[in-house]
Design a protein around this motif. Sequence first.
Motif, short mmCIF file in Angstrom:
data_model
loop_
_atom_site.label_atom_id
_atom_site.label_comp_id
_atom_site.label_asym_id
_atom_site.label_seq_id
_atom_site.Cartn_x
_atom_site.Cartn_y
_atom_site.Cartn_z
N THR A 1 5.30 1.95 -11.71
CA THR A 1 5.31 3.15 -10.88
C THR A 1 4.36 4.20 -11.45
O THR A 1 3.56 4.79 -10.72
CB THR A 1 6.75 3.71 -10.79
N ARG B 1 1.03 5.52 -9.50
CA ARG B 1 0.91 6.95 -9.17
C ARG B 1 -0.35 7.54 -9.78
O ARG B 1 -1.01 8.39 -9.17
CB ARG B 1 2.14 7.70 -9.66
N LEU C 1 4.35 5.96 -3.09
CA LEU C 1 5.41 4.99 -3.30
C LEU C 1 6.69 5.41 -2.60
O LEU C 1 7.01 6.59 -2.51
CB LEU C 1 5.68 4.82 -4.80
N LEU D 1 11.71 7.60 -5.05
CA LEU D 1 10.32 7.67 -5.50
C LEU D 1 9.45 8.53 -4.60
O LEU D 1 8.44 9.07 -5.05
CB LEU D 1 9.72 6.26 -5.60
#
Length: 172
Positions: free
Chosen positions: A22, A26, A32, A55
């Motif tokens: 993640t 990002r 996301l 998220l």
Amino acid sequence: MQIAFVHATARGAVDDTLRTVTDMLRARGHRLAGVLPVPCTDPDRHACDMDLIDLASGACLPIAQRLGRGSTGCRLDGAAIEMAAMAVAGGLATAPADLLILNRFGKQEATGHGFHPVIVTALERGMPVLLGVNDLNRPAFEIFADGLATELPDAPFAVCDWLLPLLRRRAA
């Protein structure tokens, strides 16, 4: 269908991998959707209590029943998971995302509840899906995926190697 899963036997390993993935995505500007667990650090709560972080919105979504520190029963609150899934589904309906990440294809999803409908919706929209799958729910996941899921190693760079070409195609 663009669905992949990470399987690890060590407790919390998949969560750590998905958190790292993640962060990496990002940093590249990808949008996301989905949820990841937030470790419980409150001394008044049991170590197995869990919240999820949305998220897309950053909202904290509690999914554990408050049974007290001495309890030994399952803390999972099925209704809270349904509410978390509805929050993620609502976010997907209003804000575009490049990828759906879910920390678990769990007990609820194995029975067609929880995030199961969110996964189906994402796949129907052509959105790649990345999940954590444990040994207990793997047979149900394999039935759900019908042989179309890719198993990825429990390694963030390997997961990103699978994802990035898909995300580039979606952005084009």
